[in-house]
Structures are given as structure tokens and as C-alpha cells.
Design a protein around this motif. Structure first.
Motif, PDB file in Angstrom:
ATOM      1  N   ALA A  87       7.223  -6.247   4.069  1.00  0.00           N
ATOM      2  CA  ALA A  87       6.332  -5.523   3.153  1.00  0.00           C
ATOM      3  C   ALA A  87       5.993  -4.147   3.717  1.00  0.00           C
ATOM      4  O   ALA A  87       5.849  -3.174   2.968  1.00  0.00           O
ATOM      5  CB  ALA A  87       5.056  -6.331   2.914  1.00  0.00           C
ATOM      6  N   GLY A  88       5.885  -4.050   5.059  1.00  0.00           N
ATOM      7  CA  GLY A  88       5.648  -2.752   5.680  1.00  0.00           C
ATOM      8  C   GLY A  88       6.789  -1.780   5.427  1.00  0.00           C
ATOM      9  O   GLY A  88       6.577  -0.609   5.122  1.00  0.00           O
ATOM     10  N   PHE A  89       8.035  -2.273   5.565  1.00  0.00           N
ATOM     11  CA  PHE A  89       9.183  -1.433   5.246  1.00  0.00           C
ATOM     12  C   PHE A  89       9.215  -1.083   3.755  1.00  0.00           C
ATOM     13  O   PHE A  89       9.582   0.032   3.371  1.00  0.00           O
ATOM     14  CB  PHE A  89      10.478  -2.155   5.639  1.00  0.00           C
ATOM     15  N   ALA A  90       8.835  -2.046   2.915  1.00  0.00           N
ATOM     16  CA  ALA A  90       8.813  -1.798   1.473  1.00  0.00           C
ATOM     17  C   ALA A  90       7.855  -0.674   1.129  1.00  0.00           C
ATOM     18  O   ALA A  90       8.128   0.150   0.237  1.00  0.00           O
ATOM     19  CB  ALA A  90       8.415  -3.081   0.729  1.00  0.00           C
ATOM     20  N   GLU A  91       6.728  -0.611   1.829  1.00  0.00           N
ATOM     21  CA  GLU A  91       5.764   0.455   1.582  1.00  0.00           C
ATOM     22  C   GLU A  91       6.379   1.828   1.837  1.00  0.00           C
ATOM     23  O   GLU A  91       6.193   2.757   1.054  1.00  0.00           O
ATOM     24  CB  GLU A  91       4.529   0.249   2.463  1.00  0.00           C
ATOM     25  N   SER A  92       7.123   1.954   2.942  1.00  0.00           N
ATOM     26  CA  SER A  92       7.769   3.228   3.261  1.00  0.00           C
ATOM     27  C   SER A  92       8.806   3.602   2.208  1.00  0.00           C
ATOM     28  O   SER A  92       8.898   4.752   1.783  1.00  0.00           O
ATOM     29  CB  SER A  92       8.432   3.144   4.640  1.00  0.00           C
ATOM     30  N   ARG A 127       0.826  -1.210   0.000  1.00  0.00           N
ATOM     31  CA  ARG A 127       0.000   0.000   0.000  1.00  0.00           C
ATOM     32  C   ARG A 127       0.857   1.257   0.000  1.00  0.00           C
ATOM     33  O   ARG A 127       2.008   1.225   0.415  1.00  0.00           O
ATOM     34  CB  ARG A 127      -0.919   0.014   1.230  1.00  0.00           C
ATOM     35  N   LEU A 128       0.259   2.327  -0.475  1.00  0.00           N
ATOM     36  CA  LEU A 128       0.913   3.632  -0.391  1.00  0.00           C
ATOM     37  C   LEU A 128       0.693   4.141   1.017  1.00  0.00           C
ATOM     38  O   LEU A 128      -0.421   4.486   1.400  1.00  0.00           O
ATOM     39  CB  LEU A 128       0.321   4.604  -1.420  1.00  0.00           C
ATOM     40  N   ARG A 129       1.770   4.142   1.829  1.00  0.00           N
ATOM     41  CA  ARG A 129       1.672   4.439   3.254  1.00  0.00           C
ATOM     42  C   ARG A 129       1.021   5.798   3.485  1.00  0.00           C
ATOM     43  O   ARG A 129       1.371   6.801   2.863  1.00  0.00           O
ATOM     44  CB  ARG A 129       3.073   4.428   3.879  1.00  0.00           C
ATOM     45  N   GLY A 130       0.034   5.808   4.363  1.00  0.00           N
ATOM     46  CA  GLY A 130      -0.663   7.040   4.703  1.00  0.00           C
ATOM     47  C   GLY A 130      -1.959   7.213   3.932  1.00  0.00           C
ATOM     48  O   GLY A 130      -2.827   7.971   4.335  1.00  0.00           O
ATOM     49  N   LYS A 131      -2.096   6.496   2.800  1.00  0.00           N
ATOM     50  CA  LYS A 131      -3.309   6.631   1.993  1.00  0.00           C
ATOM     51  C   LYS A 131      -4.083   5.328   1.900  1.00  0.00           C
ATOM     52  O   LYS A 131      -5.264   5.331   1.550  1.00  0.00           O
ATOM     53  CB  LYS A 131      -2.952   7.126   0.583  1.00  0.00           C
ATOM     54  N   GLY A 132      -3.427   4.214   2.199  1.00  0.00           N
ATOM     55  CA  GLY A 132      -4.114   2.932   2.165  1.00  0.00           C
ATOM     56  C   GLY A 132      -4.405   2.417   0.777  1.00  0.00           C
ATOM     57  O   GLY A 132      -5.114   1.426   0.608  1.00  0.00           O
ATOM     58  N   ILE A 133      -3.872   3.054  -0.251  1.00  0.00           N
ATOM     59  CA  ILE A 133      -4.128   2.648  -1.628  1.00  0.00           C
ATOM     60  C   ILE A 133      -3.156   1.539  -2.014  1.00  0.00           C
ATOM     61  O   ILE A 133      -1.944   1.668  -1.834  1.00  0.00           O
ATOM     62  CB  ILE A 133      -3.956   3.842  -2.590  1.00  0.00           C
ATOM     63  N   VAL A 134      -3.672   0.431  -2.556  1.00  0.00           N
ATOM     64  CA  VAL A 134      -2.810  -0.665  -2.992  1.00  0.00           C
ATOM     65  C   VAL A 134      -2.100  -0.261  -4.276  1.00  0.00           C
ATOM     66  O   VAL A 134      -2.737   0.060  -5.284  1.00  0.00           O
ATOM     67  CB  VAL A 134      -3.628  -1.952  -3.217  1.00  0.00           C
TER      68      VAL A 134
END
Length: 548
Positions: free
Chosen positions: A286-291, A252-259
Motif C-alpha cells: 500500500a505504501g508503494f501504491a501511494e507513491s 494516502r496522498l504521499r506527502g500530504k497525509g490525505i486519505v
């Protein structure tokens, strides 16, 4: 002393036996890697066992004391180092913001090999280093893919990115052995290299396949029985196509929740499936990857916007050169114009061409796209029409010839709406031809009505064989010819309401007695009042030709 009392030998032989047992257990601990055991511990214990046995066979308190001192001397430097050395920082997964913190119980793996915090930091650092690098995003995606494969001990992995415009998801990074969990294209040979190459460049819709459906749902999946999942397709009997354990995690795009993407991992058929612990590790990474991806994408968007802004300023300065600066006295008409350029667009242009006594031509262009490419197409069309306008050809023929040349000359897709108006001040005959959706309106002073005279045709630059039509009519004193680009009537105010053709028409009817120039200025003032502080999203151009 020891020979006279046999009971004194019992502690020595007891030390030998217990020390040997302890030595064996320490060896097992070292072999199974259940804890860290220093080699100095083995050395000190060996000295104690050997020394106790030697003392029992060669009595003498001095021998035993010296052995104890030697064992202590071996251990003391090691203990001092541990006591005063730098404390070791162990990973604390629960401190990771907005990321599920799995309980890491490491079995058969050294703790330092599963430092997820350090792996995650590497993603972010690599994202920062990628600024200004054309391959920056690809490098980050490959790093994410490889790290997740290594940590989860997967046999293959893929990172896919969502394309909202195409409503699809595309493979951007592919590594290792990953049997396709989707139906292979008909006619594709079931050869390992051909299949993996096809997968590496595959594009999937956001439905009817496991990748698209997981991305659409936004729900992570651990699938250890793929044949029981209806979303997964098992291809052919070949061994390299047989499916094993699978992990799918939306990014997801962190902060927006968009996949924005998907991480997919595969373990070969016949091997033990992914464990819950490995699945949790993948979720954390995956969480780090989002950032990291947010950093890369945000910078790319900023960089692109900055480049477009610079390009648009150049295009706008060139475009302003094309606008008529000082018009000669136009016989039989009162002319007014209004144009407003929006940053990043620069797609409108108009021209007034007094050809001869019986023809004055008005041209309005609205080119699709933005920046220098739009300006290039605009200037080419304008130059062609300026050359052709001096011939006896009608407006429709002139647009048709310009279209034929544009379709044959440019190697990029840029289309243009256009309106060409030829006015004969002697006979008061008007000849109009339009391309695209650019309208030409006529206000009748006698009827006090506004009528649309133009027809919708294909834009210039679409089809080389398009033939544009001539529309002819006669005007009278007080009549007003109006043409404009769609950015004018589609301008939005703070409530999202459009300026609209109705508002423009009512303004013209109410103020039809004004000269063309004053009428254009009035429209300009009214639009600014309507939109207030809102930002324009498209260029605006208006031409007003009032018959005297």
C-alpha cells in the motif's frame, strides 16, 4: 591390501551410511523448501556413496581415488559459478522510505516470490507509463489490486477511491470473491453474479459502513472475526455471502497525509485468517501504491490544468471579440467600464447597444463554469438578446425569452446571471431586469445614497418557465447606475479580506462628480492597489452609467 586388513573397510561403509543419511536430509530440505539445494549436490553425494560401496566390494585404492575426483569434478563448476557470479540482491524492506518495514519470514513460499521491492517498483513504473493514457489510472488500480491479492493469497480484493466533492468512496477496481461486508440493497437478488456486479459499481458514504469509516479514520484494520465487529454486516445465509478474514488499508496522498482511497482484501470463510505477516506485506505494498497513485494524480492534474489553460486562452481571445471596441456618442450619459479576465475562467461579458433615439441598452453577463462551454453559452445569450432588443418588448420579457431558448438548446448545464438595463435618454426612464444575483445599484446625486434596485431571481438556463420582472425608475442628472459581476467585490487581498461592496460604494460616493469613464478607471486602480500581487480567482467586470 584391503583383503588382508578388515578394519580398512570400516571408513568405506561408514561413508556409505553417513552419505545416505545426508542424502535423506537433503531430500527433506528440498521437499519442504526451507533452503535452496542444488541437484548437483545430490549427484556428487550419490557418486561418493556409490563409489565407496563399490570400492568396499572391489578393493583397490585407484577405484576410490577416481570416485573422489569425479565427485569433485561435478561440484567444482557449480562452486566457481557461485564464487564469481553476480551477487544476488535480496529485498531490504527497511530501506523503503516512510513505509513500515515488516520482518519477512517466508514460510512455504520461495523468497523470490515475495520480492515486495520489485512489486512496488512495478507500480511506479506502470504509473509512469500511464501518462497520456485515458485508462492509465484504472490500469494502475487494477495492478495494485491484483498484486496485493496474489502476495497475501487473498480470494478477492477491491480498491476504492474517495470523492471529496460527493463525500463518498467508490469502488474503482474489484477482483475475485469478496462477500459484501455491508448491507445489500433491499430487493437485490441474492445471486452471486448480481451481488458481485452490485459491489463492483458500489458507492458508499464516508460513514455507517466499514469502507467509509476506515477511510475517515485513516487507520488500517486486520479483522479475522468479522461477526464480532459492529461496523460489518453479515448478509443472508447463502454460503457465498459468509464473511471470512478481512484487511482494510487507507491509501494516502504521499506527502500530504490525505486519505484518497482504500485497499480491501478478503479471504473466504472457513479458511485460515490472514496472518500478521501477510497483513504487513499488504501495508508495504500500500505504501508503494501511494507513491504510484501520487504520480498518476499529479500528472492528471497538471494535464487537466494545461488543457484548461489552452482552452481558456482560446475562449478569452474569442471573448475579447465580443467586447465593444468603439462606442458611438451616447446621448444623455457618460459611460465607463472595467473588465479583467482571470486565466481559466473567461465567464464575464458586457455589451452596449444603442437601439434607437429613445432606448440605449446595457447588458452584463456572468456565466457559471469556465472555458469554451461558458463562452458558447455567453455568446448564445448575447446573440438572442441583441435580436430581441430591437423589439418593443421590455427587459424582463427579453430575458424570459432568452432563458426559454437556452434551456431548450444546450445539452450541458451552464447557468448565467445577467443584468439588462434599458435607458430612455428622452424621459430619463430606466427599466431593469436581472437574472441570478447580478446587482444593479443606483447612486442618487440628490440624496447622496446608494440603493439596490435589482432583485435576486433564478439564473438563465435553470428553469424554462421562469419569468423575469421589470423594475422601473426615473433618474436625474448626476445619478449613477452601477452593475458588476461578483468577482469584483469578492477579490481577496493577501490577508484574505474581500474588496467588498462597502468599499466600492464609498469610492463611488466620494468621487461621484467624475465622468463614468474616469470613475470606472478609478475603481480599476483601487482594486489593483487592494489585492496587490494576489492572483484573481474570478473574472471582474464593472459598468458605470452616469446620467448627464
Amino acid at each position: 591390501m584391503f583383503n588382508s586388513d578388515a578394519i580398512a573397510y570400516i571408513p568405506l561403509f561408514g561413508t556409505v551410511i553417513l552419505g545416505s543419511v545426508l542424502f535423506v536430509f537433503m531430500g527433506i530440505i528440498k521437499a519442504r523448501k526451507t533452503a535452496k539445494v542444488s541437484y548437483l549436490s545430490f549427484l556428487a553425494l550419490s557418486i561418493l556413496i556409490g563409489g565407496s560401496f563399490y570400492t568396499a566390494c572391489h578393493p583397490g585404492i585407484t577405484h576410490f581415488v577416481l570416485i573422489i575426483l569425479l565427485a569433485c569434478a561435478v561440484m567444482i563448476p557449480y562452486v566457481i559459478m557461485l564464487a564469481f557470479g553476480k551477487p544476488k540482491q535480496e529485498p531490504h524492506l527497511e530501506a523503503i522510505p516512510e513505509v513500515k518495514a515488516p520482518e519477512v519470514i517466508v514460510e512455504d513460499v520461495k523468497p523470490e516470490e515475495v520480492s515486495l521491492i520489485e512489486k512496488g517498483r512495478a507500480f511506479v513504473t506502470l504509473a509512469s507509463d500511464s501518462f497520456g493514457n485515458k485508462e492509465g489510472l484504472q490500469t494502475v488500480l487494477d495492478c495494485i489490486n491484483k498484486t496485493c491479492i496474489d502476495i497475501t493469497r487473498a480470494d478477492g480484493g477491491a480498491v476504492l477511491m474517495v470523492d471529496d466533492f460527493e463525500d463518498s468512496i467508490t469502488v474503482k477496481s474489484f477482483m475475485g470473491n469478496f462477500p459484501p461486508p455491508y448491507k445489500l440493497p433491499d430487493g437485490l437478488p441474492h445471486k452471486e453474479l448480481r451481488v458481485s456486479t452490485s459491489f463492483k459499481f458500489a458507492n458508499f458514504p464516508l460513514r455507517d459502513n466499514i469502507f467509509g469509516e476506515v477511510a475517515s479514520s485513516g487507520k488500517s484494520e486486520l479483522i479475522n472475526s468479522p461477526l464480532e465487529d459492529s461496523r460489518i454486516f453479515q448478509n443472508g445465509p447463502e454460503a457465498f455471502l459468509k464473511l471470512g478474514s478481512l484487511i482494510f488499508i487507507p491509501i494516502r496522498l504521499r506527502g500530504k497525509g490525505i486519505v484518497i482511497g482504500l485497499l480491501a482484501l478478503s479471504r473466504d470463510n472457513g479458511k485460515e485468517g490472514f496472518t500478521q505477516q501477510e497483513y504487513d506485506w499488504a501495508l508495504t505494498l500500500a505504501g508503494f501504491a501511494e507513491s504510484a497513485l501520487k504520480t498518476v494524480i499529479s500528472f492528471s492534474e497538471y494535464n487537466e490544468k494545461n488543457d484548461i489553460s489552452k482552452e481558456s486562452k482560446v475562449a478569452e481571445s474569442l471573448q475579447n471579440i465580443l467586447l465593444p471596441k468603439k462606442l458611438p456618442l451616447l446621448k444623455g450619459i457618460s459611460f465607463g467600464s472595467y473588465t479583467s479576465h482571470t486565466e481559466g475562467v473567461c465567464a464575464d461579458c458586457f455589451d452596449v447597444i444603442p437601439v434607437k433615439a429613445d432606448r440605449t441598452s446595457f447588458l452584463l453577463l456572468d456565466v457559471a463554469g469556465k472555458g469554451t462551454n461558458s463562452f458558447l453559452v455567453m455568446s448564445m445569450i448575447r446573440a438572442m438578446i441583441r435580436l430581441l432588443i430591437n423589439t418593443p418588448q421590455g427587459a424582463g420579457t427579453i430575458l424570459s425569452l432568452a432563458n426559454r431558448e437556452i434551456c431548450g438548446e444546450t445539452n450541458f448545464e451552464h447557468f448565467s446571471s445577467a443584468a439588462l438595463i434599458n435607458f430612455n435618454p428622452v424621459t430619463k426612464q430606466v427599466q431593469v431586469s436581472t437574472a441570478g444575483t447580478t446587482p444593479v445599484l443606483l447612486y442618487s446625486a440628490t440624496k447622496q445614497t446608494i440603493e439596490k434596485k435589482s432583485v435576486i431571481m433564478e439564473p438563465i438556463g435553470v428553469e424554462k418557465t421562469t419569468t423575469y420582472k421589470d423594475i422601473q425608475f426615473t433618474v436625474s442628472t448626476g445619478d449613477i447606475i452601477i452593475t458588476y459581476t461578483d468577482g469584483l467585490v469578492e477579490a481577496l487581498n493577501s490577508t484574505g479580506k474581500q474588496y467588498s461592496l462597502d468599499r466600492l460604494s464609498n469610492l463611488v460616493k466620494t468621487n461621484s462628480k467624475l465622468p463614468g469613464k474616469d470613475l470606472a478607471n478609478l475603481v480599476k486602480t483601487d482594486i489593483k492597489k487592494f489585492i496587490g500581487s494576489e492572483v484573481l480567482h474570478d473574472d471582474q467586470t464593472l459598468l458605470v452609467v452616469k446620467i448627464q
